[in-house]
Motif scaffolding. Structure first.
Motif, short mmCIF file in Angstrom:
data_model
loop_
_atom_site.label_atom_id
_atom_site.label_comp_id
_atom_site.label_asym_id
_atom_site.label_seq_id
_atom_site.Cartn_x
_atom_site.Cartn_y
_atom_site.Cartn_z
N LEU A 23 -2.15 -12.72 -11.88
CA LEU A 23 -2.96 -11.90 -10.97
C LEU A 23 -2.86 -10.40 -11.21
N ALA A 24 -2.07 -9.98 -12.17
CA ALA A 24 -1.79 -8.55 -12.31
C ALA A 24 -3.05 -7.71 -12.44
N THR A 25 -4.03 -8.17 -13.19
CA THR A 25 -5.25 -7.37 -13.43
C THR A 25 -6.50 -8.07 -12.92
N CYS A 58 1.91 -7.53 0.28
CA CYS A 58 1.51 -6.91 -1.00
C CYS A 58 1.76 -7.80 -2.21
N GLY A 59 2.55 -8.87 -2.03
CA GLY A 59 2.85 -9.72 -3.19
C GLY A 59 3.57 -8.95 -4.27
N THR A 60 3.11 -9.10 -5.49
CA THR A 60 3.74 -8.42 -6.63
C THR A 60 3.28 -6.98 -6.79
N GLY A 61 2.58 -6.45 -5.79
CA GLY A 61 2.18 -5.04 -5.82
C GLY A 61 0.97 -4.74 -6.68
N ARG A 62 0.21 -5.75 -7.03
CA ARG A 62 -0.86 -5.58 -8.02
C ARG A 62 -1.93 -4.59 -7.59
N LEU A 63 -2.13 -4.40 -6.28
CA LEU A 63 -3.19 -3.50 -5.82
C LEU A 63 -2.74 -2.05 -5.72
N MET A 83 9.02 -11.30 -4.46
CA MET A 83 7.78 -10.57 -4.66
C MET A 83 8.05 -9.06 -4.66
N VAL A 84 8.86 -8.61 -3.73
CA VAL A 84 9.18 -7.18 -3.64
C VAL A 84 9.95 -6.74 -4.88
N GLU A 89 9.77 -3.57 -9.86
CA GLU A 89 10.01 -3.55 -11.29
C GLU A 89 8.76 -3.19 -12.07
N ASP A 90 7.62 -3.77 -11.65
CA ASP A 90 6.37 -3.56 -12.39
C ASP A 90 5.68 -2.25 -12.03
N TYR A 91 5.88 -1.76 -10.80
CA TYR A 91 5.20 -0.54 -10.34
C TYR A 91 6.21 0.40 -9.71
N PRO A 92 7.11 0.96 -10.50
CA PRO A 92 8.22 1.75 -9.95
C PRO A 92 7.79 3.05 -9.29
N ASP A 93 6.57 3.49 -9.52
CA ASP A 93 6.10 4.73 -8.91
C ASP A 93 5.59 4.53 -7.49
N HIS A 94 5.62 3.28 -7.01
CA HIS A 94 5.09 3.00 -5.68
C HIS A 94 6.19 2.46 -4.76
N ASP A 95 5.89 2.48 -3.47
CA ASP A 95 6.87 2.15 -2.44
C ASP A 95 6.66 0.72 -1.95
#
Length: 231
Positions: A23-25, A58-63, A83-84, A89-95
């Motif tokens: 689901l990442a993209t 948010c799941g894996t933060g894909r959005l 999931m968090v 790990e995948d989006y370290p710039d987000h909270d």
């Protein structure tokens, strides 16, 4: 934590890797969802104040990166610690943080808006009411709520496709009337709704809603009107 919530949390811990891989993209392939999120973000940008929004479930933060590109500052929360972990790990710039939709870690009126993107459909009617009330608490007057959900007749189901991964959990395919009534009950005015037919790899149609939390002045006026006897 009740048994249904525990089952949901543990199941999504198992599914985190699947979501990460598949689901990442996927938002890049969904122009209708892009349009709904774009409309929501445009209204948030036009409102006074900051653009901090909650991504509830948010799941894996894909959005997160997609929302950030639209001018938002997303803060993601999810019931599943795995999931968090993946999201961080995948989006370290987000909270991102772990939280239940019925007990959100935000102050009253802290958020300019929130999205519940296929995340409120796991709750039974009473728990769903609690989640909408909590969303109304954390979204400021005039702020916005956007939802995507699997559309159906509100009946309880089990997530049959998840069984391929050794897990199962409660799910509800929601009617537009149910979603709109929960939003209205919590103090939101529906400003947009839409739906689309099921895709080739989907079991059901999809529904979308955007609602605005009533301002203090409007809520007061509605209260007075509601208490006025005709005659």
């Amino acid at each position: 934590m009740d048994a249904s919530t525990l089952e949901l949390r543990d199941a999504h811990d198992v599914l985190a890797g699947v979501y990460r891989e598949k689901l990442a993209t996927i938002i890049d392939e969904m122009p209708i969802e892009q349009a709904v999120l774009g409309l929501f973000c445009g209204w948030v940008r036009d409102a006074p104040g900051d653009n901090v929004i909650g991504d509830i479930g948010c799941g894996t933060g894909r959005l997160a990166p997609y929302l950030a590109d639209l001018g938002m500052t997303p803060r993601g929360v999810d019931l599943s610690p795995e999931m968090v972990r993946v999201a961080r790990e995948d989006y370290p710039d987000h909270d991102f943080g772990q939280a239940d939709a019925r007990e959100l870690p935000f102050a009253d009126g802290e958020l300019a808006g929130a999205i519940g993107w296929y995340s409120l459909m796991y709750l039974d009617p009473e728990q769903r009411r609690r989640a909408f009330a909590e969303l109304a608490r954390v979204i400021r007057p005039g702020g916005y709520l956007a939802m995507a959900y699997k559309q159906g007749n509100d009946q309880h189901r089990r997530a049959s496709r998840a069984r391929a991964f050794g897990v199962d959990f409660d799910i509800y395919w929601l009617s537009a009337a149910e979603v709109e009534s929960r939003a209205a009950e919590a103090g939101f005015d529906v400003v947009f709704w839409a739906g689309r037919p099921a895709g080739t790899d989907e079991l059901q149609p999809q529904g979308y809603l955007i609602a605005q939390k009533a301002t203090a002045q409007k809520a007061t006026a509605q209260k007075h009107c509601g208490s006025t006897k005709p005659g």
